[in-house]
Design a protein around this motif. Structure first.
Motif, PDB file in Angstrom:
ATOM      1  N   TYR A   1       0.964  -1.048   0.006  1.00  0.00           N
ATOM      2  CA  TYR A   1      -0.013   0.008   0.006  1.00  0.00           C
ATOM      3  C   TYR A   1       0.823   1.223   0.193  1.00  0.00           C
ATOM      4  CZ  TYR A   1      -4.384  -2.248   1.150  1.00  0.00           C
ATOM      5  OH  TYR A   1      -5.571  -2.914   0.958  1.00  0.00           O
ATOM      6  N   THR A   2       0.416   2.053  -0.769  1.00  0.00           N
ATOM      7  CA  THR A   2       1.363   3.587  -0.784  1.00  0.00           C
ATOM      8  C   THR A   2       0.340   4.795  -0.437  1.00  0.00           C
ATOM      9  OG1 THR A   2       0.932   3.975  -2.852  1.00  0.00           O
ATOM     10  CG2 THR A   2       2.862   2.586  -2.253  1.00  0.00           C
ATOM     11  N   VAL A   3       0.723   5.830   0.026  1.00  0.00           N
ATOM     12  CA  VAL A   3      -0.089   7.094   0.365  1.00  0.00           C
ATOM     13  C   VAL A   3       0.536   8.118  -0.771  1.00  0.00           C
ATOM     14  CG1 VAL A   3      -0.772   8.547   2.147  1.00  0.00           C
ATOM     15  CG2 VAL A   3      -0.388   6.043   2.744  1.00  0.00           C
ATOM     16  N   THR A   4      -0.025   8.533  -1.684  1.00  0.00           N
ATOM     17  CA  THR A   4      -1.239   7.961  -2.202  1.00  0.00           C
ATOM     18  C   THR A   4      -0.844   6.740  -3.102  1.00  0.00           C
ATOM     19  OG1 THR A   4      -0.813   9.563  -4.015  1.00  0.00           O
ATOM     20  CG2 THR A   4      -2.231  10.368  -2.147  1.00  0.00           C
ATOM     21  N   PRO A   5      -1.964   6.095  -3.446  1.00  0.00           N
ATOM     22  CA  PRO A   5      -1.880   4.743  -4.201  1.00  0.00           C
ATOM     23  C   PRO A   5      -1.404   5.416  -5.510  1.00  0.00           C
ATOM     24  CG  PRO A   5      -4.036   4.771  -3.001  1.00  0.00           C
ATOM     25  CD  PRO A   5      -3.345   6.150  -2.848  1.00  0.00           C
ATOM     26  N   GLY A   6      -0.577   4.463  -6.263  1.00  0.00           N
ATOM     27  CA  GLY A   6      -0.226   4.462  -7.515  1.00  0.00           C
ATOM     28  C   GLY A   6      -1.461   4.651  -8.285  1.00  0.00           C
ATOM     29  N   VAL A   7      -1.622   5.424  -9.367  1.00  0.00           N
ATOM     30  CA  VAL A   7      -2.621   5.596 -10.229  1.00  0.00           C
ATOM     31  C   VAL A   7      -2.155   5.409 -11.845  1.00  0.00           C
ATOM     32  CG1 VAL A   7      -3.825   7.180  -8.737  1.00  0.00           C
ATOM     33  CG2 VAL A   7      -2.223   8.052 -10.656  1.00  0.00           C
ATOM     34  N   PRO A   8      -3.151   5.190 -12.633  1.00  0.00           N
ATOM     35  CA  PRO A   8      -2.746   4.733 -14.184  1.00  0.00           C
ATOM     36  C   PRO A   8      -1.929   6.117 -14.367  1.00  0.00           C
ATOM     37  CG  PRO A   8      -4.970   4.631 -13.936  1.00  0.00           C
ATOM     38  CD  PRO A   8      -4.708   4.932 -12.472  1.00  0.00           C
ATOM     39  N   GLY A   9      -0.889   5.915 -15.205  1.00  0.00           N
ATOM     40  CA  GLY A   9       0.279   6.582 -15.382  1.00  0.00           C
ATOM     41  C   GLY A   9       1.598   6.802 -14.406  1.00  0.00           C
ATOM     42  N   ASP A  10       1.125   6.106 -13.593  1.00  0.00           N
ATOM     43  CA  ASP A  10       2.349   5.786 -12.609  1.00  0.00           C
ATOM     44  C   ASP A  10       3.148   4.681 -13.028  1.00  0.00           C
ATOM     45  OD1 ASP A  10       2.008   8.174 -10.955  1.00  0.00           O
ATOM     46  OD2 ASP A  10       0.931   7.192  -9.152  1.00  0.00           O
ATOM     47  N   SER A  11       2.434   3.834 -13.699  1.00  0.00           N
ATOM     48  CA  SER A  11       2.798   2.734 -14.046  1.00  0.00           C
ATOM     49  C   SER A  11       4.385   2.441 -14.594  1.00  0.00           C
ATOM     50  CB  SER A  11       2.146   2.132 -15.128  1.00  0.00           C
ATOM     51  OG  SER A  11       0.831   1.537 -14.679  1.00  0.00           O
TER      52      SER A  11
ATOM     53  N   LEU B   1      -7.570  -4.561  -7.169  1.00  0.00           N
ATOM     54  CA  LEU B   1      -8.636  -4.136  -6.998  1.00  0.00           C
ATOM     55  C   LEU B   1      -9.462  -5.245  -5.973  1.00  0.00           C
ATOM     56  CD1 LEU B   1     -10.003  -3.218 -10.793  1.00  0.00           C
ATOM     57  CD2 LEU B   1      -9.366  -1.519  -8.928  1.00  0.00           C
ATOM     58  N   ALA B   2      -8.992  -6.413  -6.021  1.00  0.00           N
ATOM     59  CA  ALA B   2      -9.333  -7.320  -5.281  1.00  0.00           C
ATOM     60  C   ALA B   2      -8.201  -8.620  -5.196  1.00  0.00           C
ATOM     61  CB  ALA B   2     -10.298  -8.096  -5.707  1.00  0.00           C
ATOM     62  N   PRO B   3      -7.866  -9.234  -4.043  1.00  0.00           N
ATOM     63  CA  PRO B   3      -8.602  -9.032  -2.831  1.00  0.00           C
ATOM     64  C   PRO B   3      -8.238  -7.771  -2.000  1.00  0.00           C
ATOM     65  CG  PRO B   3      -6.867 -10.652  -2.460  1.00  0.00           C
ATOM     66  CD  PRO B   3      -6.679 -10.110  -3.763  1.00  0.00           C
ATOM     67  N   LEU B   4      -7.411  -7.103  -2.363  1.00  0.00           N
ATOM     68  CA  LEU B   4      -6.693  -5.892  -1.741  1.00  0.00           C
ATOM     69  C   LEU B   4      -7.039  -4.519  -2.302  1.00  0.00           C
ATOM     70  CD1 LEU B   4      -3.244  -7.599  -0.753  1.00  0.00           C
ATOM     71  CD2 LEU B   4      -5.269  -7.414   0.714  1.00  0.00           C
ATOM     72  N   PRO B   5      -8.070  -3.961  -2.189  1.00  0.00           N
ATOM     73  CA  PRO B   5      -8.441  -2.699  -2.919  1.00  0.00           C
ATOM     74  C   PRO B   5      -7.387  -1.549  -2.593  1.00  0.00           C
ATOM     75  CG  PRO B   5     -10.317  -3.674  -1.847  1.00  0.00           C
ATOM     76  CD  PRO B   5      -9.237  -4.413  -1.221  1.00  0.00           C
ATOM     77  N   ALA B   6      -7.221  -0.758  -3.567  1.00  0.00           N
ATOM     78  CA  ALA B   6      -6.360   0.206  -3.795  1.00  0.00           C
ATOM     79  C   ALA B   6      -4.785  -0.125  -3.442  1.00  0.00           C
ATOM     80  CB  ALA B   6      -6.926   1.424  -2.742  1.00  0.00           C
ATOM     81  N   SER B   7      -4.595  -1.447  -3.516  1.00  0.00           N
ATOM     82  CA  SER B   7      -2.967  -1.684  -3.218  1.00  0.00           C
ATOM     83  C   SER B   7      -2.453  -1.576  -4.678  1.00  0.00           C
ATOM     84  CB  SER B   7      -2.979  -3.168  -2.739  1.00  0.00           C
ATOM     85  OG  SER B   7      -3.635  -4.178  -3.447  1.00  0.00           O
ATOM     86  N   ASN B   8      -1.064  -1.662  -4.495  1.00  0.00           N
ATOM     87  CA  ASN B   8      -0.194  -1.819  -5.747  1.00  0.00           C
ATOM     88  C   ASN B   8       0.727  -3.028  -5.677  1.00  0.00           C
ATOM     89  OD1 ASN B   8      -0.167   1.818  -5.778  1.00  0.00           O
ATOM     90  ND2 ASN B   8      -0.963   0.788  -7.207  1.00  0.00           N
TER      91      ASN B   8
END
Length: 292
Positions: free
Chosen positions: A221-231, A251-258
């Motif tokens: 997990y990161t604060v803030t989570p990685g988002v599209p474009g951070d790839s 997205l599952a089973p760990l939502p908002a994880s990377n």
């Protein structure tokens, strides 16, 4: 011309010198390729964290690499040059754009503009393209091997610095993996951040490695989570070593994880299969400083 005792000594000496010079020209080794001269970290236009555009798709550069011929490469995620959907993650099931595809290095890209181009390069290696060519069948390798290398155009090499913005490093390659609770550091530069660079450096916490995948991935997990474009962006461990490359948003089973692919595994695969002699990670010119 044959040499006999009746010829003057000066002629014999001159011929001897000529022969020796010719021999030296044959056996003298080729001078080693000179190492690149890096731009200062505070003014470099191409570096880890630079936005990279491939056929309209934006990702973030991770680390800088060189080879035996002193060529310079910037890494990003192989899926950034994939031809499937943004949600496709298995490199053995999805095609890649061909090697030689043009890639640009940009700054200030957003949803309305690709920003300013600061350099150019070509796709020189893709783990997805390579796994297809070698017929890779290992499930973990297919699922997590997500590294591509873009060869920087010769005229733009002088704009490159290998240091991670804000944090410094890398200081080498991590080979120990992560345990639950280990802290990691990264720098994402998605166009979805609207050019707000204060949002780019962030930290995260490992969720613990899964031994079942053979060390190929590190969920976190990161604060803030990685988002599209951070790839593709770089992740560092507590000593500043390069641990991985951002691959997916869970997205599952760990939502908002990377999930990050393990760089040691990915680079070893590239060294074995890319055909790029002497491929290696370049350490940053700036010391790693984990203070936020």
């Amino acid at each position: 011309m044959s040499l006999t005792r009746s010829q003057p000594a000066s002629v014999l000496a001159a011929v001897t010198v000529t022969i020796m010079a010719a021999l030296l020209m044959v056996v003298s080794p080729t001078p080693a390729e000179s190492a690149p001269t890096w731009a200062p970290a505070d003014t470099a236009e191409i570096h880890p964290g630079t936005q990279m555009y491939t056929a309209g798709a934006q990702c973030t550069g991770n680390f800088v690499f060189t080879d035996a011929a002193a060529n310079v490469y910037v890494g990003y995620a192989a899926h950034c040059a994939g031809t499937g959907e943004a949600t496709d993650t298995n490199g053995c099931n999805v095609d890649s754009l061909p090697l030689g595809t043009a890639v640009t290095f940009n700054e200030g890209g957003s949803l309305v503009s690709e920003g300013t181009q600061v350099g150019s390069g070509t796709l020189a290696y893709s783990s997805w393209d390579t796994m297809d060519k070698v017929g890779e069948t290992d499930a973990n390798t297919c699922a997590y091997n997500d590294l591509a290398l873009v060869k920087v155009a010769a005229g733009d090499v002088g704009k490159v610095n290998p240091s991670i913005p804000f944090w410094g490093g890398p200081t080498g390659i991590d080979t120990a993996g992560t345990a639950a609770g280990d802290r990691v550091w990264t720098y994402g530069n998605s166009s979805l951040r609207f050019g707000i660079t204060a949002l780019s450096p962030h930290t995260g916490i490992s969720l613990g490695d899964d031994a079942a995948d053979g060390g190929w991935s590190h969920p976190l997990y990161t604060v803030t989570p990685g988002v599209p474009g951070d790839s593709g962006s770089a992740f560092l461990s507590a000593d500043g070593t390069a641990i991985g490359v951002l691959s997916t948003l869970g997205l599952a089973p760990l939502p908002a994880s990377n999930n990050i692919g393990d760089l040691a595994h990915e680079l070893a695969y590239a060294q074995q299969h890319s055909g790029i002699a002497g491929l290696q990670l370049v350490n940053g010119t700036e010391p790693f400083d984990p203070v936020l």
